[in-house]
Enzyme design. Structure first.
Site, PDB file in Angstrom:
ATOM      1  N   CYS A   1     -65.360  16.285 -78.057  1.00 40.01           N
ATOM      2  CA  CYS A   1     -65.575  16.406 -79.501  1.00 40.01           C
ATOM      3  C   CYS A   1     -64.465  15.720 -80.299  1.00 40.01           C
ATOM      4  CB  CYS A   1     -65.591  17.866 -79.903  1.00 40.01           C
ATOM      5  SG  CYS A   1     -66.566  18.909 -78.847  1.00 40.01           S
TER       6      CYS A   1
ATOM      7  N   GLU B   1     -72.013   6.040 -63.208  1.00 42.79           N
ATOM      8  CA  GLU B   1     -71.800   6.596 -64.547  1.00 42.79           C
ATOM      9  C   GLU B   1     -72.343   5.696 -65.645  1.00 42.79           C
ATOM     10  OE1 GLU B   1     -67.754   7.151 -65.976  1.00 42.79           O
ATOM     11  OE2 GLU B   1     -67.053   5.558 -64.666  1.00 42.79           O
TER      12      GLU B   1
ATOM     13  N   LYS C   1     -68.203   4.161 -60.779  1.00 40.55           N
ATOM     14  CA  LYS C   1     -68.378   3.258 -61.922  1.00 40.55           C
ATOM     15  C   LYS C   1     -69.846   2.914 -62.088  1.00 40.55           C
ATOM     16  CE  LYS C   1     -65.514   3.220 -63.532  1.00 40.55           C
ATOM     17  NZ  LYS C   1     -64.153   3.666 -63.774  1.00 40.55           N
TER      18      LYS C   1
ATOM     19  N   ARG D   1     -65.262   8.940 -77.537  1.00 41.48           N
ATOM     20  CA  ARG D   1     -64.968  10.153 -76.780  1.00 41.48           C
ATOM     21  C   ARG D   1     -66.227  10.809 -76.242  1.00 41.48           C
ATOM     22  NH1 ARG D   1     -59.810  12.379 -79.224  1.00 41.48           N
ATOM     23  NH2 ARG D   1     -60.546  14.446 -78.812  1.00 41.48           N
TER      24      ARG D   1
ATOM     25  N   HIS E   1     -71.685   8.859 -38.911  1.00 39.33           N
ATOM     26  CA  HIS E   1     -71.690  10.331 -38.831  1.00 39.33           C
ATOM     27  C   HIS E   1     -72.693  10.926 -39.810  1.00 39.33           C
ATOM     28  CE1 HIS E   1     -68.353  10.182 -36.102  1.00 39.33           C
ATOM     29  NE2 HIS E   1     -67.774   9.320 -36.917  1.00 39.33           N
TER      30      HIS E   1
ATOM     31  N   LYS F   1     -64.984  10.794 -73.005  1.00 36.78           N
ATOM     32  CA  LYS F   1     -63.807  10.010 -72.622  1.00 36.78           C
ATOM     33  C   LYS F   1     -62.639  10.910 -72.257  1.00 36.78           C
ATOM     34  CE  LYS F   1     -61.428   6.227 -72.054  1.00 36.78           C
ATOM     35  NZ  LYS F   1     -61.690   5.555 -70.770  1.00 36.78           N
TER      36      LYS F   1
ATOM     37  N   ASN G   1     -62.741  21.898 -81.547  1.00 39.44           N
ATOM     38  CA  ASN G   1     -62.812  21.250 -80.225  1.00 39.44           C
ATOM     39  C   ASN G   1     -62.332  22.262 -79.198  1.00 39.44           C
ATOM     40  OD1 ASN G   1     -63.461  18.910 -81.482  1.00 39.44           O
ATOM     41  ND2 ASN G   1     -61.577  17.807 -80.971  1.00 39.44           N
ATOM     42  N   GLY G   2     -62.898  22.203 -78.010  1.00 38.27           N
ATOM     43  CA  GLY G   2     -62.415  23.099 -76.956  1.00 38.27           C
ATOM     44  C   GLY G   2     -63.348  24.279 -76.767  1.00 38.27           C
TER      45      GLY G   2
ATOM     46  N   GLU H   1     -64.546   4.554 -56.039  1.00 34.50           N
ATOM     47  CA  GLU H   1     -64.439   4.203 -57.449  1.00 34.50           C
ATOM     48  C   GLU H   1     -65.617   3.290 -57.860  1.00 34.50           C
ATOM     49  OE1 GLU H   1     -63.200   4.923 -60.132  1.00 34.50           O
ATOM     50  OE2 GLU H   1     -62.964   3.153 -61.387  1.00 34.50           O
TER      51      GLU H   1
ATOM     52  N   TRP I   1     -69.650  17.549 -78.512  1.00 36.87           N
ATOM     53  CA  TRP I   1     -70.108  17.337 -77.137  1.00 36.87           C
ATOM     54  C   TRP I   1     -70.417  18.741 -76.626  1.00 36.87           C
ATOM     55  CZ3 TRP I   1     -68.156  18.370 -72.075  1.00 36.87           C
ATOM     56  CH2 TRP I   1     -68.707  17.583 -71.066  1.00 36.87           C
TER      57      TRP I   1
HETATM   58  C1  F6R Z   1     -64.564   7.327 -64.942  1.00 38.22           C
HETATM   59  C2  F6R Z   1     -63.588   7.978 -65.788  1.00 38.22           C
HETATM   60  C3  F6R Z   1     -63.234   9.395 -65.492  1.00 38.22           C
HETATM   61  C4  F6R Z   1     -61.766   9.672 -65.802  1.00 38.22           C
HETATM   62  C5  F6R Z   1     -61.470  11.173 -65.639  1.00 38.22           C
HETATM   63  C6  F6R Z   1     -60.008  11.483 -65.869  1.00 38.22           C
HETATM   64  O1  F6R Z   1     -64.745   5.989 -65.316  1.00 38.22           O
HETATM   65  O2  F6R Z   1     -63.086   7.401 -66.718  1.00 38.22           O
HETATM   66  O3  F6R Z   1     -63.547   9.740 -64.172  1.00 38.22           O
HETATM   67  O4  F6R Z   1     -60.970   8.908 -64.948  1.00 38.22           O
HETATM   68  O5  F6R Z   1     -62.249  11.907 -66.540  1.00 38.22           O
HETATM   69  O6  F6R Z   1     -59.617  11.168 -67.162  1.00 38.22           O
HETATM   70  P1  F6R Z   1     -58.102  10.988 -67.535  1.00 38.22           P
HETATM   71  O7  F6R Z   1     -57.597   9.778 -66.825  1.00 38.22           O
HETATM   72  O8  F6R Z   1     -58.089  10.800 -69.025  1.00 38.22           O
HETATM   73  O9  F6R Z   1     -57.384  12.231 -67.094  1.00 38.22           O
END
Ligand code: F6R
Length: 606
Positions: A2, A486, A483, A27, A502, A601, A98-99, A479, A74
């Site tokens: 949020c 998502e 990527k 975000r 396995h 984000k 927020n939160g 990773e 959010w």
């Molecule tokens: C994926 C991504 C997330 C963040 C994760 C941690 O592309 O961006 O998996 O890496 O939410 O976020 P931070 O680095 O802000 O603690």
């Protein structure tokens, strides 16, 4: 997550609030709203979905008022509907939040028993009723908020306005960041400084537990004990306030292209480029005596930590314990004496990472964090920080922060290795040389971007995709899968190549592309054997490798030709193709690349 914006202005504020909220779109959110104080009291407009829906609502039914608060939500408690969207309000008070309020159920029951009618499913509405309850009991605005804050358990940031005072906004911070912006005869509130960039660059960050009384001409800040305190007014760095796609179609694309530059900046921070020696900040403990390193993080940042485990164990010979923060925070893991705990976080606000940091601190660990946002909570609660110099990362999918995190972690591994006598001068020169050449190699991979378009078209037809890698390429495989899933919403999994037989090999058929990350290192032959097992079962292989075609011994659907780099840096360079594969596949599929569905984000809730 949020976003909060508040303005006590000279003119009508609704339009400016929406503009500022737009800067927080990165975000992630699923509804939005704005409330202002007008002559007849509090008024609000809210809408499900994107800010353009809120703007349309404001065109239909304009909203005046020189004081107001806005929010992008959010959803956590209750669906992303208009009724659940913030601001929430009574006749006397309006709140953005927020939160999460953890004890909201009991507070809600109490308020319902006292005769309050709730219109939403949110935890936030409880705050509105509590403040109203205390105001009705004759408390002042500030007292009503103070009493309410004492009742709340959880992590939150609040912006509050009152129907009967259009020169007052109260802000409170406990676990979720808040920044106050100072203007001339105006004052602003934002969940980060980026939101406030069009108005001011003079910023005060609230500390944990602080609350503040904002008026157009004065700002008073109190700490968690109610003691009036001064918090510094800082000049927000210009770079931190630029949120501009430039010529790029998406922020993610811009950020992929920025990597040669930001990786250079990050390396230059930890390497003396004239002597090719690593110099990291004093972590406040003797690195030679570190017997164990604990690393924790979430998502992409966790994968950066996983690569660091390979580096630290191999080059510094120090055992590394690593776990995702959402698990480690509750595992009650025993921690070594004289241990170093390293937290990796782009935002520096990730709730699970922060909780694990606090656990490690309570258990006697020295805390170092690798963060992009230096003013973040994780940075502030660490004994030492190793900043990355990635600049603001706006695309939800982390790209440049990942390669910068890896760059900083590589320097940490070298510093540890040196201190423990495992890396001599010659090896340091070799590894630093590899690091300093890396931006050039990253650049050369980015320049081959056009080659990814046919591959992306092909991959976009798949329902499932596997990524395989060994050694340091294993975290990169995971990773890559993260990527891709998502941003393109194609199901993908990353596996250690040796794990294939396995179980996962059962998935292989001609419909499942398998992306194999196999730099020509000591493990190359082993990975290629696994690749051949896939080929033998009709799997369509995409090979990311610097090896010449005659080295594969199997037919591949596509080779992403990589530059030959030192094995130490190959996970960093290999991150680029997996980003480009995900990006172009998602663009081809027409998804919302910068703001993928359901994602945020900065994940400030558990
Ligand atoms: C994926 C991504 C997330 C963040 C994760 C941690 O592309 O961006 O998996 O890496 O939410 O976020 P931070 O680095 O802000 O603690």
């Amino acid at each position: 997550m949020c976003g909060i914006v508040g303005i006590l202005g000279k003119e009508d504020v609704a339009h400016d609030i929406v503009d500022a909220l737009r800067r927080l779109e990165y975000r992630g959110y699923d509804s939005a709203g704005v409330a202002t104080i007008v002559e007849r009291g509090l008024q609000r407009r809210r809408a499900e979905g994107k800010l353009r829906n809120l703007e349309a609502r404001l065109v239909e039914v304009p909203l005046g008022g020189k004081a107001g608060i806005g929010h992008t939500r959010w959803a956590t408690h209750g669906k992303p509907t208009e009724t659940n969207a913030h601001p929430h309000m009574s006749a006397r008070v309006s709140v953005v939040h927020n939160g999460i309020i953890e004890n909201f159920r009991e507070l809600r029951d109490e308020m319902v028993a006292a005769g309050c009618q709730f219109e939403s499913e949110t935890d936030t509405e409880t705050i509105v009723h509590l403040i109203t309850h205390y105001l009705d009991a004759g408390k002042s605005h500030l007292e009503a908020v103070q009493e309410t804050l004492q009742r709340l358990t959880g992590a939150f940031a609040l912006g509050i306005i009152f129907a009967d005072d259009d020169d007052l906004m109260i802000a409170a911070r406990q676990g979720s960041p808040l920044a106050i912006g100072h203007g001339t005869g105006e004052v602003y509130l934002g969940s980060d400084a980026i939101a406030l960039a069009p108005f001011t660059n003079k910023i005060t960050y609230l500390d944990e537990g602080d609350y503040a009384v904002l008026r157009r001409e004065t700002v008073e800040i109190y700490d968690r004990d109610g003691v009036r305190v001064e918090r510094p007014k800082v000049q927000a760095v210009a770079g931190a306030l630029t949120v501009d796609k430039g010529n790029h179609r998406h922020f993610m694309h811009k950020e992929i292209h920025e990597q040669p530059e930001v990786v250079s900046h990050t390396l230059a921070h930890y390497i003396d480029m004239s002597t090719h020696q690593v110099a990291i900040p004093d972590l406040g403990l003797d690195l030679a005596k570190v017997d164990r390193v604990t690393i924790s993080a979430c998502g992409t940042a966790y994968y950066a930590g996983l690569v660091a485990k390979y580096w630290i164990e191999r080059y510094a010979r120090v055992p590394v314990e690593i776990d995702v923060a959402s698990e480690m925070r509750y595992r009650e893991a025993p921690l070594a004496d004289n241990g170093l705990a390293v937290f990796v976080s782009q935002s520096g606000e990730t709730a699970d990472t922060l909780a694990t940091l606090r656990y490690c601190k309570e258990n006697g660990q020295r805390i170092a964090s690798i963060v992009n946002v230096r003013s973040s909570t994780i940075a502030r609660e660490s004994d030492a920080i190793m900043p990355i110099l990635a600049g603001p990362e706006i695309g939800v999918a982390s790209t440049k922060a990942f390669t910068c995190q890896l760059s900083a972690l590589a320097c940490l591994a070298i510093a540890l290795g040196k201190a423990r006598g495992q890396i001599d001068e010659a090896l340091e020169q070799e590894l630093v040389g590899a690091l300093t050449e890396m931006p050039r190699h990253i650049s050369s991979v980015v320049r081959t971007e056009a080659d990814y378009l046919p591959l992306a078209t092909e991959l976009s037809k798949a329902r499932d995709i596997l990524y395989l890698g060994r050694g340091m390429s294993f975290p990169i495989a995971m990773e890559g899968a993260l990527k891709l899933k998502e941003i393109s919403y194609i199901h993908a999994e990353g596996y250690a190549a040796g794990e294939l037989k396995h179980g996962p090999i059962a998935l292989i058929d001609e419909k499942v592309p398998v992306i194999v990350i196999a730099p020509k290192d000591a493990l190359f032959e082993k990975t290629i054997s696994n690749m051949q097992e896939v080929a033998a079962r009709g799997g369509r292989i995409v090979l990311v490798s610097d090896a010449p075609p005659e080295a594969f011994g199997a037919e591949v659907m596509h080779q992403v030709v990589m530059p030959t780099v030192h094995p130490f840096v190959s996970p960093i360079v290999s991150a680029i193709p997996i980003q480009l594969i995900a990006y172009h596949t998602a663009v081809f599929m027409g998804t919302d690349v910068d703001q993928p569905r359901n994602l945020a984000k900065s994940v400030t809730v558990e």
